[in-house]
Design a protein around this motif. Structure first.
Motif, PDB file in Angstrom:
ATOM      1  N   PHE A  75      82.579 -15.082  20.911  1.00  0.00           N
ATOM      2  CA  PHE A  75      81.533 -14.716  19.969  1.00  0.00           C
ATOM      3  C   PHE A  75      80.100 -15.083  20.638  1.00  0.00           C
ATOM      4  O   PHE A  75      80.002 -16.482  21.181  1.00  0.00           O
ATOM      5  CB  PHE A  75      81.643 -15.396  18.843  1.00  0.00           C
ATOM      6  CG  PHE A  75      80.422 -15.238  17.898  1.00  0.00           C
ATOM      7  CD1 PHE A  75      79.941 -13.913  17.306  1.00  0.00           C
ATOM      8  CD2 PHE A  75      79.634 -16.443  17.573  1.00  0.00           C
ATOM      9  CE1 PHE A  75      78.920 -14.094  16.536  1.00  0.00           C
ATOM     10  CE2 PHE A  75      78.650 -16.191  16.562  1.00  0.00           C
ATOM     11  CZ  PHE A  75      78.017 -15.161  16.230  1.00  0.00           C
ATOM     12  N   SER A  76      79.156 -14.397  20.900  1.00  0.00           N
ATOM     13  CA  SER A  76      77.882 -14.560  21.541  1.00  0.00           C
ATOM     14  C   SER A  76      77.931 -15.283  22.721  1.00  0.00           C
ATOM     15  O   SER A  76      77.152 -16.080  23.251  1.00  0.00           O
ATOM     16  CB  SER A  76      76.864 -15.591  20.427  1.00  0.00           C
ATOM     17  OG  SER A  76      76.629 -14.721  19.433  1.00  0.00           O
ATOM     18  N   ALA A 101      79.661  -7.692  25.160  1.00  0.00           N
ATOM     19  CA  ALA A 101      79.469  -6.751  23.779  1.00  0.00           C
ATOM     20  C   ALA A 101      79.554  -7.807  22.514  1.00  0.00           C
ATOM     21  O   ALA A 101      80.074  -9.118  22.639  1.00  0.00           O
ATOM     22  CB  ALA A 101      80.497  -5.888  23.650  1.00  0.00           C
ATOM     23  N   ASP A 102      79.069  -7.542  21.431  1.00  0.00           N
ATOM     24  CA  ASP A 102      79.200  -8.477  20.407  1.00  0.00           C
ATOM     25  C   ASP A 102      80.618  -8.566  19.663  1.00  0.00           C
ATOM     26  O   ASP A 102      81.193  -7.658  19.412  1.00  0.00           O
ATOM     27  CB  ASP A 102      78.438  -7.650  19.306  1.00  0.00           C
ATOM     28  CG  ASP A 102      78.565  -8.291  17.758  1.00  0.00           C
ATOM     29  OD1 ASP A 102      78.657  -9.621  17.744  1.00  0.00           O
ATOM     30  OD2 ASP A 102      78.109  -7.701  16.791  1.00  0.00           O
ATOM     31  N   MET A 103      81.050 -10.020  19.780  1.00  0.00           N
ATOM     32  CA  MET A 103      82.300 -10.315  19.215  1.00  0.00           C
ATOM     33  C   MET A 103      82.603 -10.623  17.998  1.00  0.00           C
ATOM     34  O   MET A 103      83.294 -11.392  17.687  1.00  0.00           O
ATOM     35  CB  MET A 103      82.847 -11.115  20.300  1.00  0.00           C
ATOM     36  CG  MET A 103      83.411 -10.590  21.608  1.00  0.00           C
ATOM     37  SD  MET A 103      84.801  -9.383  21.352  1.00  0.00           S
ATOM     38  CE  MET A 103      83.906  -7.841  21.936  1.00  0.00           C
ATOM     39  N   SER A 104      81.431 -10.521  17.205  1.00  0.00           N
ATOM     40  CA  SER A 104      81.422 -10.854  15.795  1.00  0.00           C
ATOM     41  C   SER A 104      82.679 -10.386  14.883  1.00  0.00           C
ATOM     42  O   SER A 104      83.034  -9.036  15.048  1.00  0.00           O
ATOM     43  CB  SER A 104      80.420 -10.330  14.969  1.00  0.00           C
ATOM     44  OG  SER A 104      79.165 -11.068  15.369  1.00  0.00           O
ATOM     45  N   PRO A 108      86.440  -5.204  15.647  1.00  0.00           N
ATOM     46  CA  PRO A 108      87.615  -4.391  15.915  1.00  0.00           C
ATOM     47  C   PRO A 108      87.525  -2.852  16.009  1.00  0.00           C
ATOM     48  O   PRO A 108      88.086  -2.211  16.595  1.00  0.00           O
ATOM     49  CB  PRO A 108      88.240  -4.506  14.384  1.00  0.00           C
ATOM     50  CG  PRO A 108      87.274  -5.159  13.503  1.00  0.00           C
ATOM     51  CD  PRO A 108      86.496  -5.696  14.405  1.00  0.00           C
ATOM     52  N   ALA A 109      86.284  -2.385  15.547  1.00  0.00           N
ATOM     53  CA  ALA A 109      85.985  -0.858  15.811  1.00  0.00           C
ATOM     54  C   ALA A 109      85.698  -0.527  17.145  1.00  0.00           C
ATOM     55  O   ALA A 109      86.285   0.384  17.920  1.00  0.00           O
ATOM     56  CB  ALA A 109      84.374  -0.640  15.115  1.00  0.00           C
ATOM     57  N   LEU A 110      85.017  -1.601  18.030  1.00  0.00           N
ATOM     58  CA  LEU A 110      84.970  -1.460  19.516  1.00  0.00           C
ATOM     59  C   LEU A 110      86.389  -1.459  20.078  1.00  0.00           C
ATOM     60  O   LEU A 110      86.790  -0.986  20.940  1.00  0.00           O
ATOM     61  CB  LEU A 110      84.356  -2.510  20.051  1.00  0.00           C
ATOM     62  CG  LEU A 110      83.759  -2.468  21.714  1.00  0.00           C
ATOM     63  CD1 LEU A 110      83.793  -1.064  21.900  1.00  0.00           C
ATOM     64  CD2 LEU A 110      82.914  -3.792  22.017  1.00  0.00           C
ATOM     65  N   GLY A 111      87.101  -2.495  19.583  1.00  0.00           N
ATOM     66  CA  GLY A 111      88.659  -3.016  20.187  1.00  0.00           C
ATOM     67  C   GLY A 111      89.401  -1.500  19.920  1.00  0.00           C
ATOM     68  O   GLY A 111      90.177  -1.276  20.766  1.00  0.00           O
ATOM     69  N   GLY A 143      87.363 -13.079  21.237  1.00  0.00           N
ATOM     70  CA  GLY A 143      87.527 -12.027  22.196  1.00  0.00           C
ATOM     71  C   GLY A 143      89.153 -12.162  22.185  1.00  0.00           C
ATOM     72  O   GLY A 143      89.663 -11.131  22.566  1.00  0.00           O
ATOM     73  N   GLY A 144      89.811 -13.252  21.602  1.00  0.00           N
ATOM     74  CA  GLY A 144      91.313 -13.067  21.464  1.00  0.00           C
ATOM     75  C   GLY A 144      91.703 -12.165  20.491  1.00  0.00           C
ATOM     76  O   GLY A 144      92.688 -11.159  20.714  1.00  0.00           O
ATOM     77  N   HIS A 145      90.695 -12.188  19.193  1.00  0.00           N
ATOM     78  CA  HIS A 145      91.320 -11.378  18.292  1.00  0.00           C
ATOM     79  C   HIS A 145      90.930  -9.920  18.757  1.00  0.00           C
ATOM     80  O   HIS A 145      91.648  -8.771  18.406  1.00  0.00           O
ATOM     81  CB  HIS A 145      90.406 -11.609  17.032  1.00  0.00           C
ATOM     82  CG  HIS A 145      90.539 -10.736  16.042  1.00  0.00           C
ATOM     83  ND1 HIS A 145      91.852 -10.795  15.001  1.00  0.00           N
ATOM     84  CD2 HIS A 145      89.991  -9.535  15.335  1.00  0.00           C
ATOM     85  CE1 HIS A 145      91.673  -9.870  14.013  1.00  0.00           C
ATOM     86  NE2 HIS A 145      90.700  -8.877  14.400  1.00  0.00           N
ATOM     87  N   PHE A 146      89.957  -9.726  19.455  1.00  0.00           N
ATOM     88  CA  PHE A 146      89.571  -8.410  19.950  1.00  0.00           C
ATOM     89  C   PHE A 146      90.587  -7.949  20.923  1.00  0.00           C
ATOM     90  O   PHE A 146      90.871  -6.710  20.955  1.00  0.00           O
ATOM     91  CB  PHE A 146      88.162  -8.568  20.892  1.00  0.00           C
ATOM     92  CG  PHE A 146      87.728  -7.190  21.424  1.00  0.00           C
ATOM     93  CD1 PHE A 146      87.058  -6.271  21.048  1.00  0.00           C
ATOM     94  CD2 PHE A 146      88.064  -7.152  23.037  1.00  0.00           C
ATOM     95  CE1 PHE A 146      86.661  -4.924  21.628  1.00  0.00           C
ATOM     96  CE2 PHE A 146      87.365  -5.829  23.566  1.00  0.00           C
ATOM     97  CZ  PHE A 146      86.813  -4.813  23.001  1.00  0.00           C
ATOM     98  N   ALA A 147      91.166  -8.750  21.809  1.00  0.00           N
ATOM     99  CA  ALA A 147      92.236  -8.489  22.573  1.00  0.00           C
ATOM    100  C   ALA A 147      93.552  -7.919  21.860  1.00  0.00           C
ATOM    101  O   ALA A 147      94.025  -6.897  22.033  1.00  0.00           O
ATOM    102  CB  ALA A 147      92.651  -9.390  23.469  1.00  0.00           C
TER     103      ALA A 147
END
Length: 319
Positions: A75-76, A101-104, A108-111, A143-147
């Motif tokens: 994040f950030s 990218a924004d990782m707030s 999930p939308a970007l993921g 970023g781990g959640h994004f992954a």
């Protein structure tokens, strides 16, 4: 009060944005800042995902890459904060991709959109490099959640080249457990994490519950100390260990700790070796355990960290 302090510093991080990323002007491929390696190159370029252009860093091994690892910042933060860890993975022959990218909330939308792009193989690495078939999803903190979102999307698309996940002190958001279950596919794909000690910044290792619920018998390690002096521990692990020397005072203030060089080296050694193994479908004997419930089943490298009267790491628990 501690949580309020961390929240305030984290809010300040958001204003910093991607200043540490070292990105190139829009539309231009350029060498990444502060990067040098005999094993490959780092190129900053633009990648369009769901109609939006993102500045991305590609780490390109000299030879043919054995796989592609998504290694997403927290994040950030920016991709530049993962420069040396990405370099370590690239040095093992694995191509690396990171999006600024924004990782707030793990975005999930970007993921999901990136997962669709990867499943369709509708992206082209720079410098004439071929896109590997095998994918590893990984990331730090949010970023781990994004992954995990990207990996679950690949699984939902039945992408046969999904090899598993390597996470770095992930902070779990909504759906994290289901995402890891999808990546694991009943324990047939590895899901691994290198975690730091619990604290407010990683929500007291809130990723551990999802890992424990997996059918996998080995899910990674929690780094604890760099060593002991007359029985007293020193050099404790930190949420920003994956950033190491590429971090900054703002990130370390938010984490309430500073990365220790010994722990950072251990993290990069484990993470890059696991990425190499997932990409190649191999197991470097010293770096794996057959069963996290029994430390004697671990290879020599892991065993050296988690055994003895004064262990410097512990195995993340499994069911």
């Amino acid at each position: 009060m501690r949580r309020l302090f961390v929240a305030a510093v984290t809010a300040a991080l958001f204003t910093v944005g991607l200043a540490t990323a070292g990105v190139a002007p829009a539309g231009a491929d350029a060498a990444c800042g502060n990067f040098s390696s005999t094993a490959g190159t780092c190129v900053n370029s633009q990648l369009t995902v769901a109609g939006t252009s993102y500045s991305v860093d590609w780490y390109l091994p000299n030879g043919t890459a054995t796989g592609l690892m998504l290694l997403q910042h927290g994040f950030s933060r920016g991709c530049g904060n993962l420069r040396s860890t990405s370099k370590a993975v690239m040095a093992k022959g694995v191509m690396v991709l990171c999006l600024n990218a924004d990782m707030s909330g793990g975005n999930p939308a970007l993921g999901n959109a990136l997962g669709d792009l990867l499943a369709s193989r509708a992206l082209t690495p720079p410098a004439g490099k071929a896109l590997p078939v095998g994918y590893i999803v990984g990331g730090h903190s949010a970023g781990g959640h994004f992954a995990s979102v990207v990996g679950a999307r690949l699984a939902a698309r039945n992408y046969a080249g999904l090899k598993g996940a390597v996470l770095f002190d992930a902070v779990a958001g909504s759906g994290f457990s289901a995402n890891l279950q999808a990546i694991s596919a009943g324990g047939t794909r590895p899901v691994l994490e290198i975690a730091a000690r619990p604290g407010a910044i990683n929500l007291n290792n809130n990723s551990f519950g999802a890992l424990k619920d997996l059918p996998n018998t080995f899910v990674g390690v929690q780094l604890v100390w760099s060593g002991f002096f007359f029985g007293i521990p020193y050099g404790g692990s930190c949420h920003t260990d994956v950033e190491g020397e590429n971090g900054d005072a703002i990130g370390n203030t938010a984490a309430l700790c500073v990365p220790n060089s010994t722990v950072v080296a251990r993290l990069r050694d484990l993470g890059s070796t696991w990425a190499k193994d997932l990409a190649a479908g191999t197991r470097t004997t010293g770096y794996w355990c057959t069963n996290s419930a029994d430390r004697t089943t671990c290879g020599t490298r892991v065993k050296s960290l988690v055994t003895g009267s004064l262990p410097t790491s512990t195995l993340i628990a499994v069911s």
